[in-house]
Design a protein around this motif. Structure first.
Motif, PDB file in Angstrom:
ATOM      1  N   VAL A 121       5.708 -16.135 -88.237  1.00  0.00           N
ATOM      2  CA  VAL A 121       7.108 -16.558 -88.310  1.00  0.00           C
ATOM      3  C   VAL A 121       7.825 -16.125 -87.039  1.00  0.00           C
ATOM      4  O   VAL A 121       7.443 -15.146 -86.386  1.00  0.00           O
ATOM      5  CB  VAL A 121       7.841 -15.959 -89.542  1.00  0.00           C
ATOM      6  CG1 VAL A 121       7.225 -16.448 -90.830  1.00  0.00           C
ATOM      7  CG2 VAL A 121       7.843 -14.437 -89.483  1.00  0.00           C
ATOM      8  N   GLY A 122       8.857 -16.877 -86.679  1.00  0.00           N
ATOM      9  CA  GLY A 122       9.715 -16.472 -85.583  1.00  0.00           C
ATOM     10  C   GLY A 122      10.891 -15.667 -86.124  1.00  0.00           C
ATOM     11  O   GLY A 122      11.528 -16.082 -87.091  1.00  0.00           O
ATOM     12  N   MET A 123      11.151 -14.524 -85.528  1.00  0.00           N
ATOM     13  CA  MET A 123      12.241 -13.647 -85.961  1.00  0.00           C
ATOM     14  C   MET A 123      13.400 -13.704 -84.963  1.00  0.00           C
ATOM     15  O   MET A 123      13.192 -13.580 -83.759  1.00  0.00           O
ATOM     16  CB  MET A 123      11.750 -12.200 -86.078  1.00  0.00           C
ATOM     17  CG  MET A 123      10.702 -11.977 -87.152  1.00  0.00           C
ATOM     18  SD  MET A 123      11.437 -12.017 -88.805  1.00  0.00           S
ATOM     19  CE  MET A 123      10.094 -11.328 -89.791  1.00  0.00           C
ATOM     20  N   VAL A 124      14.599 -13.893 -85.483  1.00  0.00           N
ATOM     21  CA  VAL A 124      15.812 -13.881 -84.659  1.00  0.00           C
ATOM     22  C   VAL A 124      16.806 -12.943 -85.321  1.00  0.00           C
ATOM     23  O   VAL A 124      17.011 -13.015 -86.538  1.00  0.00           O
ATOM     24  CB  VAL A 124      16.432 -15.289 -84.543  1.00  0.00           C
ATOM     25  CG1 VAL A 124      17.671 -15.251 -83.648  1.00  0.00           C
ATOM     26  CG2 VAL A 124      15.422 -16.292 -83.998  1.00  0.00           C
ATOM     27  N   GLY A 125      17.434 -12.067 -84.540  1.00  0.00           N
ATOM     28  CA  GLY A 125      18.404 -11.150 -85.132  1.00  0.00           C
ATOM     29  C   GLY A 125      19.444 -10.692 -84.130  1.00  0.00           C
ATOM     30  O   GLY A 125      19.117 -10.426 -82.966  1.00  0.00           O
ATOM     31  N   ASN A 126      20.696 -10.620 -84.559  1.00  0.00           N
ATOM     32  CA  ASN A 126      21.736 -10.019 -83.721  1.00  0.00           C
ATOM     33  C   ASN A 126      21.483  -8.524 -83.636  1.00  0.00           C
ATOM     34  O   ASN A 126      21.065  -7.903 -84.611  1.00  0.00           O
ATOM     35  CB  ASN A 126      23.120 -10.275 -84.315  1.00  0.00           C
ATOM     36  CG  ASN A 126      23.386 -11.742 -84.575  1.00  0.00           C
ATOM     37  OD1 ASN A 126      23.487 -12.153 -85.734  1.00  0.00           O
ATOM     38  ND2 ASN A 126      23.494 -12.535 -83.529  1.00  0.00           N
ATOM     39  N   GLN A 127      21.748  -7.948 -82.467  1.00  0.00           N
ATOM     40  CA  GLN A 127      21.482  -6.524 -82.245  1.00  0.00           C
ATOM     41  C   GLN A 127      22.791  -5.733 -82.169  1.00  0.00           C
ATOM     42  O   GLN A 127      23.456  -5.725 -81.132  1.00  0.00           O
ATOM     43  CB  GLN A 127      20.674  -6.348 -80.949  1.00  0.00           C
ATOM     44  CG  GLN A 127      20.377  -4.922 -80.553  1.00  0.00           C
ATOM     45  CD  GLN A 127      19.622  -4.122 -81.607  1.00  0.00           C
ATOM     46  OE1 GLN A 127      20.198  -3.737 -82.629  1.00  0.00           O
ATOM     47  NE2 GLN A 127      18.344  -3.863 -81.371  1.00  0.00           N
ATOM     48  N   PRO A 128      23.190  -5.061 -83.264  1.00  0.00           N
ATOM     49  CA  PRO A 128      24.461  -4.314 -83.267  1.00  0.00           C
ATOM     50  C   PRO A 128      24.515  -3.181 -82.246  1.00  0.00           C
ATOM     51  O   PRO A 128      25.601  -2.718 -81.903  1.00  0.00           O
ATOM     52  CB  PRO A 128      24.531  -3.756 -84.694  1.00  0.00           C
ATOM     53  CG  PRO A 128      23.614  -4.629 -85.497  1.00  0.00           C
ATOM     54  CD  PRO A 128      22.514  -5.029 -84.571  1.00  0.00           C
ATOM     55  N   LYS A 129      23.358  -2.746 -81.737  1.00  0.00           N
ATOM     56  CA  LYS A 129      23.334  -1.648 -80.766  1.00  0.00           C
ATOM     57  C   LYS A 129      23.839  -2.078 -79.390  1.00  0.00           C
ATOM     58  O   LYS A 129      24.175  -1.229 -78.563  1.00  0.00           O
ATOM     59  CB  LYS A 129      21.905  -1.102 -80.630  1.00  0.00           C
ATOM     60  CG  LYS A 129      21.430  -0.271 -81.808  1.00  0.00           C
ATOM     61  CD  LYS A 129      20.009   0.224 -81.599  1.00  0.00           C
ATOM     62  CE  LYS A 129      19.936   1.221 -80.463  1.00  0.00           C
ATOM     63  NZ  LYS A 129      18.562   1.756 -80.305  1.00  0.00           N
ATOM     64  N   VAL A 130      23.857  -3.372 -79.133  1.00  0.00           N
ATOM     65  CA  VAL A 130      24.266  -3.876 -77.814  1.00  0.00           C
ATOM     66  C   VAL A 130      25.434  -4.846 -77.970  1.00  0.00           C
ATOM     67  O   VAL A 130      25.307  -5.863 -78.654  1.00  0.00           O
ATOM     68  CB  VAL A 130      23.093  -4.588 -77.105  1.00  0.00           C
ATOM     69  CG1 VAL A 130      23.524  -5.079 -75.725  1.00  0.00           C
ATOM     70  CG2 VAL A 130      21.881  -3.671 -76.996  1.00  0.00           C
ATOM     71  N   ALA A 131      26.555  -4.513 -77.381  1.00  0.00           N
ATOM     72  CA  ALA A 131      27.769  -5.342 -77.439  1.00  0.00           C
ATOM     73  C   ALA A 131      28.141  -5.689 -78.878  1.00  0.00           C
ATOM     74  O   ALA A 131      28.680  -6.769 -79.148  1.00  0.00           O
ATOM     75  CB  ALA A 131      27.597  -6.618 -76.604  1.00  0.00           C
TER      76      ALA A 131
END
Length: 307
Positions: A121-131
């Motif tokens: 599967v392809g995983m996509v996620g927003n990263q709260p640690k950056v901006a």
């Protein structure tokens, strides 16, 4: 450079660090050729033999219905506190293995490959640690390219959403954030592979819509109890709606009414509110259900991508 008069070294102009962290031309860089070849082998193991083959499946010893207790506490109680979305992705993936793509570029969004019950599967996620996980021009293009790649090779897409909005500022506006942000929206909307979305915390405004929402034909959309699906955060919304009057009282009322996943669930924007520990099990169930997904889209040469 004699042509432009710039003082720059060859490494600064076109070296590995420049193209993996600044320009986004290269996806990864390695210490030596042996490491590069080993990584390429790992990468190819995630891919089908051609675009006509389904997403590859290999034998898996990690139980598909494994509960991930650590996910119950991964999102901080403080809504502005950061956490690592990679911990969520690794937590649900088979054997906690995640092959990240473009790890040094546009770090506010994370993309890469994992396996769920043996299936790529392809995983996509927003990263709260950056901006704070905001979407900007580079993140939008990075995410769009990855989603298009997965769609081209029949790889299902799992999206983890924690996005407070698009990054504001003249630099982004002059650079065409509306046009570039539309690329990510377009990629998700046109993708015909299975699309599973989990809202972990913030899902605000247009950025929520772009991240594989139900409005972009997401197949299954879930929310954790910590999810906040709204136009914007309570503080900003209250300052506009009530113009600063009784700020604390109105803010508390806004949080109670909207800073939770229930209004979105009532309207059908999310299919269910799930416990974080059950996320892996739910994704595996949905991947099996969507394995035979077929869309009867109108025939066309191609759509007009917002380039």
């Amino acid at each position: 450079m004699s042509v432009t008069g710039e003082t720059v070294t060859q490494e600064e102009l076109g070296g590995a660090k420049t193209h993996t962290a600044t320009s986004g031309v290269a996806h990864k860089a390695f210490e030596n050729d042996v490491e590069a070849l080993l990584q390429v082998r790992d990468f190819f193991n995630f891919l089908p033999l051609s675009n006509e083959d389904p997403s590859p499946i290999r034998q898996c010893s990690d139980p598909w219905d494994r509960e991930v207790a650590g996910l119950d506490t991964v999102v901080p109680l403080e809504t502005t506190a950061a956490y690592d979305i990679k911990a969520v992705i690794s937590g649900v993936a088979d054997d906690s293995e995640f092959f990240e793509i473009m790890p040094m570029y546009a770090k506010n969004i994370v993309v890469g490959f994992a396996r769920m019950n043996g299936r790529t599967v392809g995983m996509v996620g927003n990263q709260p640690k950056v901006a704070a996980g905001c979407l900007d021009i580079n993140a939008s293009v990075k995410g769009a390219r990855f989603v298009r790649f997965c769609d081209a090779f029949n790889i299902p897409i799992v999206t983890f959403v924690d996005v407070p909005g698009f990054l504001p500022g003249t630099n982004q506006e002059y650079g065409g954030i509306i046009r570039h942000g539309a690329k990510l929206l377009f990629a998700y909307a046109e993708a015909t592979v299975p699309k599973i979305t989990v809202i972990t915390r913030k899902a605000y405004g247009g950025a929520y819509d772009v991240m594989s929402s139900k409005h972009l034909r997401g197949d299954t959309n879930y929310a954790w109890p910590t999810a906040e699906v709204a136009v914007m955060g309570a503080k900003g919304a209250v300052s506009i709606i009530f113009r600063g009057k009784d700020q604390a009282k109105n803010e508390a009322e806004y949080i109670e009414k909207f800073a939770n996943p229930f209004p979105a669930s009532k309207r059908g924007f999310v299919d269910d509110i799930i416990e974080p520990r059950a996320t892996r099990k739910q994704i595996c169930i949905d991947l099996d259900m969507l394995a035979s997904k077929k869309l009867g889209n109108p025939w066309k040469k191609h759509a007009n991508m917002p380039l």
